[in-house]
Write an enzyme that holds these catalytic residues in place. Structure first.
Site, PDB file in Angstrom:
ATOM      1  N   CYS A   1      23.215 -22.636-101.306  1.00  0.00           N
ATOM      2  CA  CYS A   1      22.594 -21.528-102.030  1.00  0.00           C
ATOM      3  C   CYS A   1      22.592 -21.693-103.544  1.00  0.00           C
ATOM      4  CB  CYS A   1      23.250 -20.221-101.623  1.00  0.00           C
ATOM      5  SG  CYS A   1      23.109 -19.968 -99.846  1.00  0.00           S
ATOM      6  N   HIS A  60      25.230 -13.531-108.636  1.00  0.00           N
ATOM      7  CA  HIS A  60      24.906 -14.064-107.308  1.00  0.00           C
ATOM      8  C   HIS A  60      24.882 -12.877-106.330  1.00  0.00           C
ATOM      9  CE1 HIS A  60      24.343 -16.989-104.248  1.00  0.00           C
ATOM     10  NE2 HIS A  60      25.475 -16.730-103.636  1.00  0.00           N
ATOM     11  N   HIS A 117      18.436 -12.648 -99.801  1.00  0.00           N
ATOM     12  CA  HIS A 117      19.069 -13.862-100.300  1.00  0.00           C
ATOM     13  C   HIS A 117      18.259 -15.062 -99.813  1.00  0.00           C
ATOM     14  CE1 HIS A 117      21.673 -16.945-101.455  1.00  0.00           C
ATOM     15  NE2 HIS A 117      22.775 -16.649-100.802  1.00  0.00           N
TER      16      HIS A 117
END
Lengths: 396, 213, 85
Positions: free
Chosen positions: A156, A289, A324
């Site tokens: 990620c 994040h 996400h």
């Protein structure tokens, strides 16, 4: 003396729209693109996701690609974002430009769709399209031949690491410009995987909230055009802002969980600040994040407190809007950070209600407008303890 | 361009394990589990090894040897160390294992422990956890092994703003029993090095393994 | 109960890849996490899968595992009360 790196273009596709104008609107209104699964064929229909609201066919139509051509969803989204970024920057000659694409899942959504077909010798063209590298090449070929093409795969944080690599290539004089970011499509493969990790929220995710209950997966693609200041000036490009600094550090704690002290995140942010030559109080906004999982948001909050002390800047996670988007997340959020910087607003954590008990940190809930932003920080963390942070600054 | 030096080099092929040019182990049988055989042959004690996928296992083993003469214990924090790896098949070997846990609707038990390893860069994380490496970690996917790309990655990895003193860098690939690993420990310090880090040296160490097959 | 405890130990060793352990090495009353076997959050998720696959017990939330995975004995007691297969 290292060269100054500026940004001359951005391109973005995510659950909240196609293109930067659409994103600006949705971010200001706090409109979420997270909802019921409708494009990915799966029985997990109870899991909300942030899908790009276009079918492959519609994307092919938009790109002028023949409907029967063999191309997976990730490069389709990637091509749309890359086109916008290139047009925005005005770069037409790719031969002096690097293209660094962050991606991890590759062509998985087609491989799983045609898996049984492969054994019968049908749709086998998609086997070669499975590779992460193949997707990158498909995106890259839109614009002739780039000087340097690579695929970066650090889960990620892939897209922010691609920003870091692009920055390094320009600073060292290796290339004049680099198009960096990431692209990733949803797949059953990783939807199932995240589901077994039991970190998928059954509602729209709620980052930095005491009651947060996991993340929503998303998809999309976003690229930014990095360029040496000289190159941008020489061709009279419209300079949007500067990539002031960046850092990557390893948490070295666990494959998936963040350390309780937020060590990796803290080190990444600290390195980015040092690299930018800024003090913590000069950061006006942190696009965190902030996935919405218990572990990430607590550890990231702890690391933010460690770095900023009493003076916590505005911070929020835009993942309750976009979901996400894994390897693309860092690119999407870099573009969002740049849009915020250029338009002096702070997007909010729309679902937020009550702060995490351990830290008491309050993220921005509703979009703040007319905030004077000079420096914004964008965090992106990945499994493997791979933590990255970068800073965008206005050019004064 | 600042000169860099090789301090340790590990080569693992389908059937051989070499450290600094010395052949340490040869695979006993074609059907043996080669990563486990190497682990036992090196007399290592790291129970977490058995939880790793093959890519992590071979990366971990190579790092154990490459870090052997580093002069500090694995427990010493290493903020000025980085782990930069490349390969061509990403985590495909383990992706296949994971796909098998979700392919059958009647026996559908996706494994979280297998899923975790469906990311190529977990190997950089496992190595960093073992050796407390806190500097940069990254993973690149390239069509094939190329000394020039390795050289580019090393060059960027040592850029002054990163404050990196030493790095583990190399090619770590594993797919369906085909193992192709070349891992270096390099630094800008020539003291006690084996040789300078050049494209020719990198090629030579890579080919050394290929020829002995 | 003792046979279920032994069966569980064997299953735990297998599904968590505790390669160099035997059932005798696992104390039925020792904590599975932290001090005990040193298991982590991913192991906990794997135990949740094990309970569903072998005993038909489905946990909705990972945090429910905490009280169940205190020790092999506690886990065995929970399974014998709630198993559907």
């Amino acid at each position: 003396m290292a060269k100054r790196v500026v940004i001359t273009g951005v391109g973005i596709v995510s659950a909240i729209g196609v293109g930067k104008e659409a994103h600006l609107r949705a971010l200001m209104k706090g409109e979420s693109g997270v909802g019921k699964i409708s494009y990915l064929q799966t029985k997990h229909t109870d899991i909300p996701v942030g899908e790009v609201k276009m079918s492959d066919e519609e994307m092919k139509l938009l790109l002028g690609i023949a409907s029967e051509s063999v191309i997976t969803r990730t490069p389709l989204m990637g091509k749309i974002a890359l086109k916008e970024a290139m047009q925005d920057s005005g770069i037409t000659d790719a031969s002096r430009v690097a293209f660094i694409n962050g991606t991890t899942v590759g062509g998985m959504e087609k491989s799983e769709k045609y898996y049984m077909d492969f054994f019968e010798g049908k749709n086998t063209d998609y086997i070669a399209a499975h590779d992460c590298g193949a997707g990158t090449e498909m995106i890259a070929e839109t614009f002739g031949k780039f000087d340097f093409v690579t695929t970066l795969s650090t889960a990620c944080s892939s897209a922010v690491n691609s920003i870091i690599m692009g920055g390094d290539l320009i600073r060292s004089g290796r290339v004049e410009a680099a198009i960096v970011g990431g692209a990733e499509s949803l797949s059953k493969f990783h939807l199932n995987g995240f589901n077994t990790l039991m970190i998928l929220d059954r509602k729209v995710c709620n980052p930095f909230d005491a009651q947060r209950n996991g993340l929503n997966l998303g998809e999309g693609a976003a690229y930014i055009v990095l360029e040496s200041e000289e190159s941008a000036k020489a061709r009279n490009a419209n300079i949007l802002c500067e990539l002031k600094g960046y850092g990557n550090a390893c948490d070295a704690f666990h494959q998936t969980a963040s350390s309780p002290t937020g060590e990796g995140a803290y080190l990444a942010m600290k390195k980015a600040l040092e690299d930018a030559g800024l003090n913590p109080e000069q950061i006006d906004y942190v696009n965190a994040h902030g996935t919405g999982t218990g572990n990430n948001d607590l550890c990231e909050s702890v690391s933010i407190q460690r770095l900023f002390g009493e003076k916590i800047p505005h911070f929020s996670s835009t993942k309750s809007l976009t979901g996400h988007a894994t390897s693309a997340a860092g690119g999407i959020e870099a573009v969002i950070s740049i849009l915020a910087l250029l338009n002096d607003f702070v997007p909010g954590c729309c679902q937020f209600q009550s702060p995490i008990e351990e830290t008491g940190l309050m993220p921005v809930k509703d979009c703040l407008k007319n905030v004077d932003l000079q420096n914004v920080m964008n965090n992106s963390f990945g499994f493997g303890g791979n933590d990255s942070s970068c800073i965008f600054s206005k050019i004064r | 361009m600042e000169k860099k030096y090789i301090h340790s080099v590990v080569r693992i092929t389908n059937n051989q394990l070499m450290h600094n040019g010395e052949l340490l182990l040869t695979r006993s049988a074609e059907d043996s589990s080669w990563p486990v055989e190497m682990y036992r042959g090196l007399h290592l004690q790291y129970p977490k090894f058995f939880k790793m996928d093959n890519l992590c296992k071979v990366g971990f083993l190579a790092a154990e040897l490459a870090m052997k003469d580093v002069g500090v214990s694995p427990e010493t924090e290493k903020p000025d160390f980085s782990v930069l790896l490349l390969n061509s098949t990403s985590s495909l070997d383990n992706d296949i294992s994971y796909q098998q846990t979700i392919a059958d609707e009647t026996n559908y038990f996706p494994s979280p422990a297998v899923f975790v390893y469906t990311l190529a860069n977990i190997v950089t994380g496992e190595i960093a956890i073992r050796h407390k490496i806190k500097g940069e970690t990254s993973f690149y996917i390239q069509e094939k092994f190329s000394p020039a790309t390795l050289s580019d990655v090393a060059e960027l990895g040592f850029m002054p703003h990163k404050g990196i003193r030493e790095m583990l860098i190399g090619w770590v690939d594993f797919l369906e029993d085909k193992c192709d690993v070349l891992l270096f420990r390099i630094s800008v310090n020539p003291e006690n090095s084996i040789s300078e880090w050049t494209d020719e040296e990198v090629s030579r160490w890579y080919e050394a393994g290929v020829q002995k097959k | 109960m003792d046979s279920l405890i032994l069966e569980l130990k064997e299953e735990i060793i297998k599904s968590l890849n505790l390669e160099e352990m035997t059932p005798e090495d696992i104390d039925s009353d020792a904590p599975l996490f932290g001090e005990g076997l040193g298991l982590d959050s991913i192991d906990a998720l794997e135990l949740i899968v094990l309970m569903e696959r072998n005993y038909g017990i489905k946990l909705a939330n990972a945090s429910e595992g905490k009280s169940i995975f205190q020790s092999v004995r506690v886990m065995a007691e929970y399974i014998s009360k709630n198993r559907t297969k």
